[in-house]
Design an enzyme around this catalytic site. Structure first.
Site, mmCIF file in Angstrom:
data_model
loop_
_atom_site.group_PDB
_atom_site.id
_atom_site.type_symbol
_atom_site.label_atom_id
_atom_site.label_comp_id
_atom_site.label_asym_id
_atom_site.label_seq_id
_atom_site.Cartn_x
_atom_site.Cartn_y
_atom_site.Cartn_z
ATOM 1 N N ARG A 86 0.785 -1.237 0.000
ATOM 2 C CA ARG A 86 0.000 0.000 0.000
ATOM 3 C C ARG A 86 0.818 1.289 0.000
ATOM 4 O O ARG A 86 0.240 2.385 0.042
ATOM 5 C CB ARG A 86 -0.999 0.034 1.173
ATOM 6 C CG ARG A 86 -1.984 -1.129 1.161
ATOM 7 C CD ARG A 86 -3.256 -0.788 1.892
ATOM 8 N NE ARG A 86 -3.032 -0.586 3.316
ATOM 9 C CZ ARG A 86 -3.955 -0.098 4.132
ATOM 10 N NH1 ARG A 86 -5.136 0.248 3.676
ATOM 11 N NH2 ARG A 86 -3.691 0.042 5.405
ATOM 12 N N ASP A 87 2.145 1.202 -0.058
ATOM 13 C CA ASP A 87 2.923 2.449 -0.118
ATOM 14 C C ASP A 87 4.270 2.205 -0.804
ATOM 15 O O ASP A 87 5.319 2.554 -0.265
ATOM 16 C CB ASP A 87 3.121 3.016 1.293
ATOM 17 C CG ASP A 87 3.448 4.512 1.268
ATOM 18 O OD1 ASP A 87 3.078 5.189 0.285
ATOM 19 O OD2 ASP A 87 4.068 5.005 2.226
ATOM 20 N N VAL A 88 4.217 1.637 -2.006
ATOM 21 C CA VAL A 88 5.446 1.365 -2.763
ATOM 22 C C VAL A 88 5.953 2.667 -3.376
ATOM 23 O O VAL A 88 5.237 3.338 -4.118
ATOM 24 C CB VAL A 88 5.193 0.330 -3.880
ATOM 25 C CG1 VAL A 88 6.488 0.047 -4.639
ATOM 26 C CG2 VAL A 88 4.614 -0.955 -3.307
ATOM 27 N N THR A 126 0.662 7.489 -0.580
ATOM 28 C CA THR A 126 1.362 8.723 -0.882
ATOM 29 C C THR A 126 0.833 9.291 -2.187
ATOM 30 O O THR A 126 0.647 8.553 -3.164
ATOM 31 C CB THR A 126 2.875 8.470 -0.991
ATOM 32 O OG1 THR A 126 3.331 7.896 0.241
ATOM 33 C CG2 THR A 126 3.634 9.760 -1.233
#
Length: 295
Positions: A86-88, A126
């Site tokens: 969920r935040d690569v 992000t």
């Protein structure tokens, strides 16, 4: 808290050479911290955006891209339970002593089915890396694929997915890469600071994979398993163009009435809405909102 600890224990069992080993957690003054193995060469974004670090060559970047693709493919299809990161993004890709890419920072990670039967909805991530459908649906492997696509373009082009300081026509990386393609200059989107020899065929292939992954239509995105095969050239890329449905269609994410754009002070966003007030929902939201960038 019990749910959070149970997930940390389970995520600590993820075994892959391109995932930062998660050792445990600690709680200090009400804040939760994840404890990971130390990565001596820091995070990838330092070598993309900080002038005090020499910019990586194409060989180094391509190797790291394939490292992270392999890690995500494992999380989606090879782990005992599907895990969504969920935040690569480049700042969450750590570099070990040999500069191998390791996917880290699991502060937002969730098991895929953890909230399937709950009444909580949440969008975390992000700005610029978040799939457009996150304004209305839950995270999925397809939203991780979108983040990976944005990361892939970021590494190849040496630019953040969204840069408010740039003119409108260059502000959104996905759109700008497509514009370069329309002008028959896809290779021109690459980071011109890259050192060493550059394979134009590889760079163009990687940029097209990035556009495939950031397709605005979730159902048109490849799986991470397919992405790994594309990058290893064991599977032929589908026939796409700048006019293919969903390609290059980037728009800032809208949650409710809020238009989300990054600022110079923060680039991480987390929002949650409730339709019940059960204890399980509260635990989930606490976990979702916690995310640290202190390095």
């Amino acid at each position: 808290m019990k749910q959070f600890v149970a997930e940390i224990v389970s995520m600590g069992n993820l075994k892959h050479k391109n995932i930062v080993p998660l050792l445990g957690y600690c709680r200090r003054k009400g804040e939760l911290f994840l404890v990971s193995e130390y990565m001596p060469n820091g995070s990838l974004d330092q070598y993309l955006f900080h002038d005090d670090k020499p910019p990586f060559s194409w060989r180094q970047r391509f190797a790291i891209i394939k490292d992270i693709a392999s890690a995500l493919s494992y999380m989606h299809t090879g782990a005992p339970q599907v895990v969504l990161h969920r935040d690569v993004k480049a700042s969450n890709v750590m570099l070990d002593a040999e500069f191998n890419g390791r996917l880290g920072d699991f502060g937002m990670a969730r098991f895929h089915d953890d909230w399937a039967d709950t009444a909580t909805t949440a969008a975390v991530g992000t700005i610029g890396y978040m799939a457009p459908e996150l304004s209305t649906v839950r995270a999925s492997t397809a939203t991780d694929v979108y983040s990976f696509g944005a990361f892939l373009l970021e590494v190849t082009c040496g630019r953040r997915p969204v840069d408010p300081a740039l003119p409108e026509e260059r502000r959104y990386l996905v759109k700008w890469v497509c514009q370069c393609w329309k002008m028959a200059s896809l290779l021109g989107a690459r980071d011109l600071r890259m050192r060493g020899e550059i394979s134009s065929e590889e760079v163009e292939m990687v940029l097209k994979v990035g556009l495939l992954c950031t397709n605005a239509l979730a159902e048109m995105r490849p799986s991470m398993e397919e992405v790994v095969q594309y990058l290893n050239e064991s599977l032929k890329l589908p026939d796409i163009s700048v006019n293919s449905p969903g390609i290059g269609s980037f728009a800032p994410l809208i949650i409710g009435s809020n238009l989300l754009l990054p600022s110079h002070t923060t680039n991480t966003f987390s929002t949650s809405s409730y339709s019940s007030s059960s204890g399980n929902d509260s635990t989930f939201v606490t976990h979702s909102i916690f995310h640290g960038h202190g390095r």
